[in-house]
Every structure is written in C-alpha cells, then in structure tokens.
Write a protein that holds these residues in place. Structure first.
Motif, PDB file in Angstrom:
ATOM      1  N   LEU A  92      58.230  16.861  73.759  1.00  0.00           N
ATOM      2  CA  LEU A  92      57.562  16.013  74.402  1.00  0.00           C
ATOM      3  C   LEU A  92      57.774  14.692  74.958  1.00  0.00           C
ATOM      4  O   LEU A  92      57.402  14.013  73.777  1.00  0.00           O
ATOM      5  CB  LEU A  92      55.971  16.011  74.094  1.00  0.00           C
ATOM      6  N   LYS A  93      57.402  14.083  76.161  1.00  0.00           N
ATOM      7  CA  LYS A  93      57.010  12.379  76.138  1.00  0.00           C
ATOM      8  C   LYS A  93      56.039  11.927  76.330  1.00  0.00           C
ATOM      9  O   LYS A  93      54.727  12.931  76.993  1.00  0.00           O
ATOM     10  CB  LYS A  93      58.517  12.059  77.295  1.00  0.00           C
ATOM     11  N   ASN A  94      55.569  11.056  77.607  1.00  0.00           N
ATOM     12  CA  ASN A  94      54.383   9.920  77.371  1.00  0.00           C
ATOM     13  C   ASN A  94      54.009  10.070  78.669  1.00  0.00           C
ATOM     14  O   ASN A  94      54.807  10.024  79.956  1.00  0.00           O
ATOM     15  CB  ASN A  94      54.505   8.719  76.838  1.00  0.00           C
ATOM     16  N   GLY A  95      52.661  11.273  78.559  1.00  0.00           N
ATOM     17  CA  GLY A  95      52.359  11.754  80.332  1.00  0.00           C
ATOM     18  C   GLY A  95      52.740  13.123  80.511  1.00  0.00           C
ATOM     19  O   GLY A  95      51.623  12.676  81.844  1.00  0.00           O
ATOM     20  N   ASP A  96      52.775  13.969  79.320  1.00  0.00           N
ATOM     21  CA  ASP A  96      53.315  14.864  80.122  1.00  0.00           C
ATOM     22  C   ASP A  96      51.452  15.708  79.399  1.00  0.00           C
ATOM     23  O   ASP A  96      50.762  14.414  79.290  1.00  0.00           O
ATOM     24  CB  ASP A  96      54.165  15.741  78.717  1.00  0.00           C
ATOM     25  N   ILE A  97      51.161  16.427  80.579  1.00  0.00           N
ATOM     26  CA  ILE A  97      50.176  17.473  79.712  1.00  0.00           C
ATOM     27  C   ILE A  97      51.129  18.653  79.965  1.00  0.00           C
ATOM     28  O   ILE A  97      51.718  19.445  80.223  1.00  0.00           O
ATOM     29  CB  ILE A  97      49.034  17.508  80.927  1.00  0.00           C
ATOM     30  N   ILE A  98      50.304  18.984  78.856  1.00  0.00           N
ATOM     31  CA  ILE A  98      50.629  20.978  77.758  1.00  0.00           C
ATOM     32  C   ILE A  98      49.678  22.098  77.737  1.00  0.00           C
ATOM     33  O   ILE A  98      48.273  21.315  76.968  1.00  0.00           O
ATOM     34  CB  ILE A  98      51.933  20.448  76.519  1.00  0.00           C
TER      35      ILE A  98
END
Length: 268
Positions: A92-98
């Motif tokens: 996961l990276k900054n700005g992702d939504i999950i």
C-alpha cells in the motif's frame, strides 16, 4: 426464492458473529499504513480470527460453482478494484484507498462486513467517493422495516450515487446470510421503490453497495476472483449485516471501532 426467517436463537448467534467480524476490522485498522502488503494484512487478520477469536475465516477456500477456491482469509480491494481482491505482495502507498472485507464463522453462523480505509491522506475525489458510498449504504439501511420492499433499499442507494455523478455496480449485490454464507434474498443496490420482496421481521441480509467514480462496467482479472472497474476509475464499498426487526432494523456488524451512522449531507 425461499427466505429463511431467523429464530431468536439464531438471531443471537448472528449478533455474536456480526460483532466479531466488525472487531476484526477494529483490530486491523492501525496496520493499514503505507508500506504494508495486503498479504501481511491477511496474515494478521487470519491469526486474530483463528487464535484470538476462535472463529473460522469464511472466505478461506470458499469455492462457489465455477470458481477456484479463494486462497486467503480476507478480501483486499485497492483503488480501482471493486471487490474480491486477493491479498498478495502489493504494498500500500500513501493516497490509496482499500476495502477490507471480513466474514467470520462463529457457532456455525456468519458475520459479514467491510470498510473502506485511507492509506495516509487520500485525494479529495477518493475521500468523497468513500463518504458518498458510506452514506449510500446507510440510506439503504434506513429503508429497512417490515412492510418495506427490497426495491426501496436499492432505490435509495442508486438515487444518491447517481445523483452525485457516480455509478452503481450491477453484477454484485447483498445477500441473505446465516448458517450459510450466501442465502436468499439477493439485495440489489439499484431498483424501483416499492418493488421486490416485502421485508419481514427476522430476515437477515447484507447491504454492501459498490460505487464507481466512473462508469459501472466491470472487468474480471485472470486470477478468477478480483473485479476491477473497466475504465480504471476508483471504486468504494461498505458493508453491514442487518436484521429486520418488528419496527425497523438492527445493524449486527457494529463494534467499538465501527464508524457511526453519518449525518446525511449529500444531495439526494
């Protein structure tokens, strides 16, 4: 279609299963950060379910007709993934939504719920999509009481989502749930008010709208499970398991860390 009306004993077991499913999401929340892999989230959730809760992860090896067994204990759907994402090496990276979707089996009964999580700071568009989808789910839930119809639920969700320029995924829907993972009825997230099955006290089903920022069309990935938006747009989903009571509803998948019902604020 045969819809099973739950007994008081079954309802009590469903309350326990629903709370436990939600508590898995409470537990995993602080681990949803940049750099973690979806596989690591799966292992953490699996161990919490099996070792701490003594529950069974329902998705693990679940194999409906035409599908290979699902290989993990949770579903992790990131950004343009709509649902059924298989945990793996993706970081996961900054700005992702999950979306993390959890179903546990406790005392033979299923609790099924999912939430959206932000990884770091999401874009304005991503945050708005998640908030609209959350409100859409709750607008659907607010249409649950004896004498109402399944179409009332779907209509409320569709009206809000399309009213703000989003689209509703058609191919996947909510479902009855109990001793079986998926039972009747199917709960569509679109529809006509007053249409469909009449709701009766003792019914239990999920409401789990999948809302796309772009068009509704979907794409199946070669892994046999993961569904994405065809146009690459972001997608969001929230899910609760809900009981129809004598005078309304009871959300069974609530826990200490579950987000509260929102104040409705989007145009409808």
């Amino acid at each position: 279609m045969t819809v099973h009306i739950k007994t008081p004993q079954e309802i009590e077991k469903m309350r326990v299963a629903g709370r436990l499913a939600s508590e898995v999401l409470d537990y995993i929340t602080p681990f949803v950060v940049a750099g973690v892999t979806t596989e690591e989230l799966d292992v953490l959730c699996h161990n919490y379910m099996v070792d701490v809760q003594k529950t069974i992860p329902a998705p693990l090896n679940y194999a409906p007709a035409g599908h290979s067994p699902f290989p993990k204990s949770i579903c992790t759907s990131v950004n343009n993934q709509i649902c059924h994402g298989i945990p793996g090496e993706r970081k996961l990276k900054n700005g992702d939504i999950i979306n993390i979707d959890v179903t546990v089996i406790s005392q033979g009964y299923h609790g099924d719920t999912s939430r959206m999580f932000y990884v770091g700071e999401p874009s304005i568009q991503a945050r708005r999509l998640c908030e609209v989808t959350f409100e859409a789910m709750w607008r659907g839930i607010d249409n649950i009481k004896p004498g109402k119809h399944l179409g009332d639920i779907g209509h409320a969700i569709q009206k809000l989502a399309e009213g703000v320029g989003y689209s509703v995924v058609r191919e996947f829907c909510g479902h009855g749930i109990g001793a079986k993972f998926h039972e009747d009825p199917q709960v569509l997230h679109y529809g006509r008010a007053g249409a469909g099955l009449e709701l009766k006290a003792g019914m239990i089903f999920t409401i789990e709208p999948m809302i796309n920022a772009g068009k509704a069309a979907i794409r199946h990935l070669p892994d046999g499970w993961t569904i994405t938006t065809k146009d690459g747009s972001l997608s969001a989903q929230w899910e609760h398991t809900v009981l129809v009571t004598e005078d309304g509803y009871e959300v069974l998948t609530m826990s200490a860390g579950a987000p509260a019902k929102p104040v409705f604020r989007f145009a409808n």
